[in-house]
Design a protein around this motif. Structure first.
Motif, PDB file in Angstrom:
ATOM      1  N   TYR A   1       0.811  -1.219   0.000  1.00 36.65           N
ATOM      2  CA  TYR A   1       0.000   0.000   0.000  1.00 36.65           C
ATOM      3  C   TYR A   1       0.846   1.270   0.000  1.00 36.65           C
ATOM      4  O   TYR A   1       0.310   2.369   0.086  1.00 36.65           O
ATOM      5  N   HIS A   2       2.176   1.123  -0.053  1.00 41.43           N
ATOM      6  CA  HIS A   2       3.087   2.274  -0.061  1.00 41.43           C
ATOM      7  C   HIS A   2       2.855   3.168   1.158  1.00 41.43           C
ATOM      8  O   HIS A   2       2.731   4.395   1.045  1.00 41.43           O
ATOM      9  N   LEU A   3       2.807   2.534   2.326  1.00 38.54           N
ATOM     10  CA  LEU A   3       2.556   3.242   3.579  1.00 38.54           C
ATOM     11  C   LEU A   3       3.736   3.114   4.517  1.00 38.54           C
ATOM     12  O   LEU A   3       4.487   2.138   4.470  1.00 38.54           O
ATOM     13  N   GLY A   4       3.891   4.097   5.388  1.00 33.20           N
ATOM     14  CA  GLY A   4       4.832   3.994   6.481  1.00 33.20           C
ATOM     15  C   GLY A   4       4.111   3.485   7.716  1.00 33.20           C
ATOM     16  O   GLY A   4       2.908   3.705   7.880  1.00 33.20           O
ATOM     17  N   ALA A   5       4.829   2.834   8.617  1.00 32.71           N
ATOM     18  CA  ALA A   5       4.200   2.304   9.828  1.00 32.71           C
ATOM     19  C   ALA A   5       3.604   3.414  10.684  1.00 32.71           C
ATOM     20  O   ALA A   5       2.625   3.190  11.403  1.00 32.71           O
ATOM     21  N   ASP A   6       4.175   4.615  10.615  1.00 31.74           N
ATOM     22  CA  ASP A   6       3.636   5.710  11.421  1.00 31.74           C
ATOM     23  C   ASP A   6       2.249   6.150  10.953  1.00 31.74           C
ATOM     24  O   ASP A   6       1.549   6.863  11.682  1.00 31.74           O
ATOM     25  N   GLU A   7       1.823   5.703   9.760  1.00 29.41           N
ATOM     26  CA  GLU A   7       0.498   6.055   9.258  1.00 29.41           C
ATOM     27  C   GLU A   7      -0.598   5.134   9.786  1.00 29.41           C
ATOM     28  O   GLU A   7      -1.788   5.390   9.559  1.00 29.41           O
ATOM     29  N   VAL A   8      -0.215   4.056  10.482  1.00 27.47           N
ATOM     30  CA  VAL A   8      -1.211   3.111  11.004  1.00 27.47           C
ATOM     31  C   VAL A   8      -1.001   2.830  12.492  1.00 27.47           C
ATOM     32  O   VAL A   8      -1.455   1.829  13.017  1.00 27.47           O
ATOM     33  N   GLU A   9      -0.288   3.725  13.189  1.00 30.66           N
ATOM     34  CA  GLU A   9      -0.107   3.551  14.626  1.00 30.66           C
ATOM     35  C   GLU A   9      -1.451   3.601  15.334  1.00 30.66           C
ATOM     36  O   GLU A   9      -2.407   4.194  14.830  1.00 30.66           O
ATOM     37  N   PRO A  10      -1.556   2.989  16.519  1.00 27.45           N
ATOM     38  CA  PRO A  10      -2.811   3.069  17.274  1.00 27.45           C
ATOM     39  C   PRO A  10      -3.244   4.509  17.499  1.00 27.45           C
ATOM     40  O   PRO A  10      -2.428   5.379  17.803  1.00 27.45           O
ATOM     41  N   LEU A  11      -4.538   4.751  17.300  1.00 27.45           N
ATOM     42  CA  LEU A  11      -5.166   6.057  17.489  1.00 27.45           C
ATOM     43  C   LEU A  11      -4.757   7.080  16.447  1.00 27.45           C
ATOM     44  O   LEU A  11      -5.004   8.271  16.591  1.00 27.45           O
ATOM     45  N   THR A  12      -4.137   6.620  15.362  1.00 28.16           N
ATOM     46  CA  THR A  12      -3.831   7.516  14.249  1.00 28.16           C
ATOM     47  C   THR A  12      -5.088   7.735  13.418  1.00 28.16           C
ATOM     48  O   THR A  12      -5.879   6.825  13.213  1.00 28.16           O
ATOM     49  N   GLU A  13      -5.269   8.941  12.948  1.00 31.85           N
ATOM     50  CA  GLU A  13      -6.384   9.217  12.045  1.00 31.85           C
ATOM     51  C   GLU A  13      -6.051   8.621  10.684  1.00 31.85           C
ATOM     52  O   GLU A  13      -5.092   9.031  10.025  1.00 31.85           O
ATOM     53  N   LEU A  14      -6.832   7.612  10.273  1.00 31.26           N
ATOM     54  CA  LEU A  14      -6.560   6.930   9.008  1.00 31.26           C
ATOM     55  C   LEU A  14      -7.167   7.742   7.868  1.00 31.26           C
ATOM     56  O   LEU A  14      -8.293   7.512   7.429  1.00 31.26           O
ATOM     57  N   ALA A  15      -6.391   8.702   7.400  1.00 33.16           N
ATOM     58  CA  ALA A  15      -6.928   9.675   6.451  1.00 33.16           C
ATOM     59  C   ALA A  15      -7.019   9.142   5.028  1.00 33.16           C
ATOM     60  O   ALA A  15      -7.888   9.554   4.261  1.00 33.16           O
TER      61      ALA A  15
END
Length: 262
Positions: free
Chosen positions: A99-113
């Motif tokens: 998905y070309h994502l960094g792990a910081d984009e799916v941390e707990p309580l992250t806004e999944l924009a």
């Protein structure tokens, strides 16, 4: 309302499950590692405005159950959870690359924009549920998924996903969890003799859009093949707001459907 457990945690969340009556300390994590009941997790670098913003470490949520099982003297079952957690963390790395994502984009309580982040989390949630189906259950534990409905500064009203059960929780539990009123959450009640251990964890609200296949929802390659699918289609995950924390507390009694509730 389909509320699932956030499939990723930080090390403090694992330690809180292991020692709910103590502050989280790295020494407790080392104890779990020494007993081979916690996976290695995934290290990553956070970025902000295209700059490095510190290091992070994510673990599969299965490690939380492994910590509870180890506390319950079920170490072999805990190690089974650890093995599956290790496999899921390998899958997480693959999903993030796809998905070309960094792990910081799916941390707990992250806004999944982004759609990609929502799809990745939906995929990992499904894989976690599949893994749980093949593992021994955690004894003396009740799990309720729902919504943090309202609060009066003293207690928080939690309503289950079906809207049939209400529970009133101490307001301090809301504050220590990093969640807010209006967030979807998972309430874990663990019975330990004469007392009750309560944990409040962030939940994912997963909504399926009618008329779209699962593969198109969760696989970026399928999205490329489809070409014209809307960015709003597929699995949509609403992330709760707040900090990454789960703080457990001991209570002698949990009021349910209290007539004097807020």
């Amino acid at each position: 309302m389909n509320v699932q457990t956030w499939p990723l945690v930080g090390w403090r969340d694992i330690v809180h499950a292991f020692r709910p009556d103590h502050s989280a300390r790295e020494a407790h994590l080392k104890t779990l590692r020494r007993n081979h009941v916690v996976s290695d997790g995934i290290r990553f670098t956070r970025r902000a405005n295209h700059r490095l913003a510190g290091a992070g470490h994510l673990y599969s949520h299965l490690n939380v159950s492994a910590a509870v099982l180890h506390r319950q003297d079920r170490t072999e079952d805990a190690r089974a959870y650890r093995e599956r957690a290790t496999a899921l963390e390998g899958e997480l790395a693959r999903v993030l690359r796809a998905y070309h994502l960094g792990a910081d984009e799916v941390e707990p309580l992250t806004e999944l924009a982004s759609r990609e982040a929502r799809g990745a989390m939906a995929r990992l949630s499904d894989l976690t549920e599949e893994a749980l189906a093949g593992l021994p259950p955690v004894a003396d534990q009740d799990v309720t998924r729902g919504l943090l409905h309202s609060a009066d500064g003293r207690r928080v009203r939690f309503v289950d996903a079906e809207g049939t059960v209400e529970r009133y929780l101490p307001y301090g539990l809301l504050e220590s969890s990093g969640l807010s009123v209006g967030d979807h959450a998972v309430l874990i009640s663990e019975f330990t003799g004469a007392s009750l251990v309560i944990r409040l964890e962030p939940g994912l609200l997963v909504q399926s859009q009618p008329g779209l296949g699962t593969d198109a929802q969760t696989d970026p390659e399928a999205d490329d093949a489809a070409g014209a699918e809307s960015a709003e289609g597929g699995e949509r995950v609403r992330a709760p707001l707040g900090d990454d924390a789960y703080r457990a507390a001991l209570f002698d009694h949990l009021d349910t459907e209290d007539a004097d509730g807020p």
